[in-house]
Write a protein that holds these residues in place. Structure first.
Motif: not given
Length: 489
Positions: A381-390, A361-366
């Motif tokens: 920016k955190p590392s996201d193996p799914a490449g789905n971080l905004a 799923n898409l992840i958001l980080a404030g």
């Protein structure tokens, strides 16, 4: 935002003499409803009345139950028995006592109350048991409701460069509202939601042409920790959230689940409370429970990739330490953070928990400063193996970064590289001149925003979009409603 309005306290009293109950159901159909409620006024006098409810469970056995209904004429429950009675606005909740929580299939339970009225005392016509509509709903309580025929499937959103796209590759923006309540009602012992979240209430949001609803959650309530009343925590809380997600997606809107309040004692600079429990906004999530929370939420919704996961409402480790570099390091990696007395779960810890559960799923980080500062977001920016971080960002007229000059300087560089979602926009003026400017900037940059908040609070004391759950806007909410209706999403 960090502080909901105060809630009304109610108390429990003695027993009610037996009285005949008038069923509200009509002619029986071939398929029994999931639950049946009989409501009656057993006595009435000038300014007051006595009522009773009988609940019959036609579905699977329950270890706990919670009945909710709405008064139409401003009636108020003043005392009750055989249930824990509470009221928020027009919505009344009766939850089981410790001695009558077990409700077998086919079993019934009765409770009574005393209330006040003025002008009219119309009998409620719609009831929900553990989030399932009674008298007319023919589904088992453990099954999700059928999609609303007037809605459509919510899109699965993915990051593509600095845009969000759907399965077809079309660019999408998240444009909607926040629906506060589930972050504070349960931990305060009043219920799960503040106001109605039935299909009519969610349809009213969709009628504003919103395409997303952000739903704040409470860490301890989701996990069902010992300080939470069982009827409002654990499986009961999770089931209620799943039902709300189902209703949101049935109307074609994107549900955004975010961890709002969390465990961990913080008494330093800008502390919202001294309580170790999840009763206020903490500077960062706790390592003790936050990874478990996100592992559980992600496992629950990994088969629902249209659900967006917002990691933490408004981090402020920068208030705990005078070093900005230490604050950003705490934000990303957690651990032992300066000025915070508990072990912190960093954004990387929570991303890892979500992905380890198998959720894409898409992840958001404030960012820092209650999600108002994104200056070093890209560098941390955190590392996201799914490449789905905004990136997530919040702004109110009283925040530090609340001008176009600041947005051009601090937000534009982020928005050029990753999607940017303003998870909360608002103002404390009971008008909309400020959010008009925010929406224009985000429209011009092709990014997303959600108004705070779809609750009937006094907009002169904080941003409240509506005065009625039918979607009647406040003078603040008019700005968002009218603007959303000019957009296609």
């Amino acid at each position: 935002m960090r502080h909901p309005p105060p809630l009304l306290s109610l108390w429990v009293c003695a027993a009610l003499a037996a009285a005949a109950l008038v069923p509200l159901t009509g002619t029986a159909s071939a398929a029994a409803p999931a639950c049946t409620v009989e409501y009656s006024v057993t006595g009435q006098w000038s300014g007051g009345f006595q009522g009773a409810v009988k609940v019959t469970n036609n579905g699977a056995a329950k270890d706990g139950w919670s009945l909710s209904f709405d008064f139409a004429d401003g009636q108020k429950v003043t005392q009750g028995w055989s249930a824990k009675w509470s009221q928020s606005g027009t919505t009344v909740t009766a939850a089981n006592e410790a001695w009558n929580g077990a409700l077998a299939a086919g079993a019934s339970v009765s409770a009574g109350f005393v209330g006040s009225w003025s002008g009219a005392n119309t009998v409620p016509t719609s009831f929900e048991l553990n989030g399932v509509t009674c008298n007319t709903d023919t589904t088992d309580p453990t099954d999700p409701p059928d999609p609303d025929p007037g809605g459509g499937a919510a899109p699965v959103l993915k990051v593509s460069g600095n845009k969000l796209v759907d399965a077809s590759g079309a660019t999408r923006r998240i444009l909607g509202v926040n629906r506060s309540g589930a972050e504070f009602m349960c931990v305060q012992g009043y219920g799960i939601f503040d106001g109605p979240v039935d299909d009519a209430a969610i349809r009213a949001i969709a009628d504003w042409k919103a395409n997303a609803v952000r739903i704040p959650l409470n860490e301890e309530c989701w996990l069902g920790l010992d300080n939470i009343k069982p009827e409002y925590g654990g499986a009961n809380y999770q089931e209620a959230i799943k039902k709300l997600v189902d209703r949101v997606t049935a109307h074609g809107m994107t549900p955004i689940l975010e961890m709002h309040w969390s465990h961990g004692q913080y008494t330093g600079n800008s502390a919202g409370c001294s309580d170790v429990h999840a009763t206020c906004q903490k500077p960062m999530p706790d390592a003790r429970y936050a990874p478990s929370f996100w592992s559980s939420v992600a496992s629950t919704f990994k088969a629902r990739p249209e659900v967006v996961l917002d990691l933490f409402n408004e981090p402020y480790p920068d208030r705990a330490t005078s070093s900005l570099s230490e604050a950003w390091a705490c934000w990303k990696d957690g651990g032992t953070c300066p000025g915070i007395g508990y072990e912190v779960a960093g954004m990387q810890d929570m991303v890892d928990a979500v992905r380890a559960a198998g959720a894409t799923n898409l992840i958001l980080a404030g960012g820092l400063a209650y999600s108002n500062d994104l200056r070093q977001w890209l560098a941390h920016k955190p590392s996201d193996p799914a490449g789905n971080l905004a990136a997530a960002w919040h702004v109110y007229n009283f925040n530090t970064c609340s001008s176009e000059a600041c947005w051009d300087d601090q937000l534009a560089p982020v928005a050029r590289q990753v999607p940017l979602v303003a998870g909360e926009i608002g103002e404390n003026t009971c008008s909309h001149a400020f959010i008009d400017r925010v929406m224009k900037w985000f429209d011009d940059h092709g990014q997303s925003y959600l108004g705070w908040t779809w609750n009937t609070w006094d907009c002169s004391s904080g941003p409240s979009l509506i005065s009625d759950y039918d979607g009647t806007p406040t003078s603040f909410g008019v700005g968002l409603r009218d603007h959303l209706k000019t957009l296609t999403g």
